[in-house]
Design a protein around this motif. Structure first.
Motif, mmCIF file in Angstrom:
data_model
loop_
_atom_site.group_PDB
_atom_site.id
_atom_site.type_symbol
_atom_site.label_atom_id
_atom_site.label_comp_id
_atom_site.label_asym_id
_atom_site.label_seq_id
_atom_site.Cartn_x
_atom_site.Cartn_y
_atom_site.Cartn_z
ATOM 1 N N ALA A 246 -15.172 33.740 33.752
ATOM 2 C CA ALA A 246 -15.887 34.941 33.291
ATOM 3 C C ALA A 246 -17.276 35.077 33.915
ATOM 4 C CB ALA A 246 -15.975 34.967 31.763
ATOM 5 N N ARG A 247 -17.436 34.552 35.126
ATOM 6 C CA ARG A 247 -18.694 34.680 35.869
ATOM 7 C C ARG A 247 -18.503 35.820 36.873
ATOM 8 N NH1 ARG A 247 -19.545 28.367 37.312
ATOM 9 N NH2 ARG A 247 -21.156 29.220 38.732
ATOM 10 N N TYR A 248 -18.491 37.028 36.326
ATOM 11 C CA TYR A 248 -18.002 38.185 37.063
ATOM 12 C C TYR A 248 -18.864 38.563 38.265
ATOM 13 C CZ TYR A 248 -14.957 38.578 33.031
ATOM 14 O OH TYR A 248 -14.030 38.313 32.045
ATOM 15 N N ASP A 249 -20.166 38.580 38.111
ATOM 16 C CA ASP A 249 -21.013 38.974 39.239
ATOM 17 C C ASP A 249 -20.937 37.957 40.371
ATOM 18 O OD1 ASP A 249 -21.791 41.332 38.093
ATOM 19 O OD2 ASP A 249 -23.652 40.533 37.237
ATOM 20 N N GLU A 250 -20.863 36.678 40.035
ATOM 21 C CA GLU A 250 -20.721 35.647 41.061
ATOM 22 C C GLU A 250 -19.366 35.765 41.765
ATOM 23 O OE1 GLU A 250 -22.401 31.579 39.747
ATOM 24 O OE2 GLU A 250 -22.100 32.693 37.875
ATOM 25 N N ALA A 251 -18.341 36.060 40.978
ATOM 26 C CA ALA A 251 -17.004 36.244 41.552
ATOM 27 C C ALA A 251 -17.001 37.409 42.532
ATOM 28 C CB ALA A 251 -15.982 36.485 40.445
ATOM 29 N N ALA A 252 -17.643 38.504 42.127
ATOM 30 C CA ALA A 252 -17.707 39.680 42.996
ATOM 31 C C ALA A 252 -18.463 39.367 44.281
ATOM 32 C CB ALA A 252 -18.368 40.843 42.254
ATOM 33 N N ALA A 253 -19.546 38.621 44.169
ATOM 34 C CA ALA A 253 -20.342 38.282 45.351
ATOM 35 C C ALA A 253 -19.533 37.455 46.343
ATOM 36 C CB ALA A 253 -21.598 37.521 44.929
ATOM 37 N N PHE A 274 -8.482 42.635 43.896
ATOM 38 C CA PHE A 274 -8.125 42.062 42.596
ATOM 39 C C PHE A 274 -9.365 41.634 41.819
ATOM 40 C CE2 PHE A 274 -7.230 38.074 40.283
ATOM 41 C CZ PHE A 274 -6.276 38.518 39.385
ATOM 42 N N VAL A 275 -10.243 40.873 42.468
ATOM 43 C CA VAL A 275 -11.425 40.333 41.796
ATOM 44 C C VAL A 275 -12.410 41.440 41.434
ATOM 45 C CG1 VAL A 275 -13.466 38.875 42.106
ATOM 46 C CG2 VAL A 275 -11.212 38.021 42.791
#
Length: 398
Positions: A246-253, A274-275
């Motif tokens: 659930a570390r969404y902004d890091e995942a997006a980066a 997907f991400v």
């Protein structure tokens, strides 16, 4: 840069000339590596392996294949392996004229296969007049492993990994890649793909408890990034592992970084789709999902699921329905839960109920709770609304 403005190529399956069926994996691994390396170049459109390999085992009219795949150039070749020697023949063909732009035969020891790959990819970029940045020149070198035994396990794992995403297939891939990693623990690619299998385990609850599997996925992703921060697969796997946490902004980066490092990779693009969709950036996700389709005219079924989800979350309902229907047509039963949600939330309750009945006829063990465990949302209210839509259409909660 639009794809129409840059040279495009399809690398067709190399013919196994050894007469030994088991050497197909060796030939396929060589082609896989060439495609992966070329996909790191921004100035070239490279057709994904899943699309070029539809021609494996068939007599090929190069011009017809190029037309169907929408490319200007085609690389074809053959490979013969005997004991510790390999003979590789490769030809670059201009699909418009049918003329050979370049041809070479390599007669080397088996340990030279990595140098041969480097030479082929550099020649292709040169012949296609691709302008390389300094960073791209560095990324043209093959870096998965320098150990031939590890490479053999790597390509065996890819053989299983390219099949349907099932517990059995992924277990076989993981077994091969663990053996490869034991031989070359400093490989970013191997660490990344072992991490990806653990990510799949966490999502689909195959072996470990979810948190344990999630932590393993992140461990291997971080190890891969520590070895090579600019490895596309390492960034993709990290993005998926961070999504689990659930570390969404890091995942997006990390997903965005992966697409910059491998702008010609369909797989990198579809996982960015997907991400980013789940991380709260559906419009951006659509761009990457559509790019993946452009790079893979014959895409795997799950590409449609990724793009359909991005369309739905972006509010593009008609396009979402078309994508989910295509997903179900190619992989029966998949995409139907998404269709139920889409119909239910767009004031088509009867169609939603009929689709729910269709879903249960092909996936009798489906429950809303089990479905929810495979989902991630930065927008928790959206997930709650999706769960409610599935239940309202008549699907069982547990």
């Amino acid at each position: 840069m639009a794809f129409a403005d840059i040279p495009s190529i399809a690398v067709l399956p190399f013919t196994n000339m050894s007469g030994e069926p088991e050497q197909d994996l060796f030939a396929d691994g060589l082609v896989d590596d060439i495609i992966t390396t070329l996909s790191k170049l921004a100035g070239m459109r490279v057709i994904a392996r899943t699309s070029s390999f539809v021609y494996k085992g068939h007599a090929i009219d190069v011009r017809d294949a190029a037309k169907r795949l929408g490319v200007q150039y085609v690389l074809e070749g053959s490979i013969r392996k005997s004991a510790d020697r390999i003979r590789i023949s490769a030809q670059l063909i201009d699909a418009n004229s049918g003329s050979h732009l370049w041809a070479e035969r390599y007669d080397r020891s088996i340990g030279d296969i990595f140098a041969v790959q480097d030479e082929i990819t550099l020649v292709l970029a040169t012949e296609m007049q691709v302008n390389l940045t300094d960073g791209e020149q560095a990324r043209l070198h093959y870096t998965t492993t320098s150990n031939i035994e590890a490479w053999t396990q790597w390509v065996k794992g890819l053989h299983h990994f390219r099949k349907a995403v099932t517990k059995e297939n992924m277990a076989a891939a993981l077994s091969c890649w663990r053996r490869a990693l034991a031989l070359e623990p400093e490989s970013a690619a191997l660490n990344a793909m072992v991490g990806f299998i653990h990510y799949l385990d966490a999502r689909f609850a195959w072996w470990d408890e979810r948190q344990i599997a999630s932590n393993k996925a992140l461990y291997y992703a971080e190890r891969a990034l520590g070895l090579d921060p600019e490895h596309p697969d390492a960034n993709t796997v990290s993005s998926c592992a961070l999504l689990l946490q659930a570390r969404y902004d890091e995942a997006a980066a990390d997903a965005r970084r992966a697409t910059r490092l491998a702008p010609g990779s369909a797989d990198v693009a579809t996982f960015a789709c997907f991400v980013l969709a789940f991380a709260g950036y559906p419009e951006e996700a659509v761009e990457h999902g559509e790019k993946a389709m452009n790079l893979s005219p014959h895409p795997p079924a799950f590409y449609f699921g990724h793009l359909g989800n991005a369309y739905r979350l972006a509010g593009r309902i008609k396009e979402a329905i078309a994508a989910f229907e295509a997903y179900n047509a190619r992989s029966p039963g998949f995409g139907l839960s998404d269709l139920v949600i889409t119909y239910q939330q767009s004031d088509q309750p009867e169609t939603a109920r009929e689709t729910a009945r269709q879903l249960l006829s092909v996936r009798r063990d489906f429950t809303v709770v089990s479905w929810a465990k495979t989902q991630f949302r930065a927008d928790t209210a959206r997930l709650e609304a999706d769960i409610a839509a599935l239940h309202a259409a008549g699907l069982p909660m547990t």
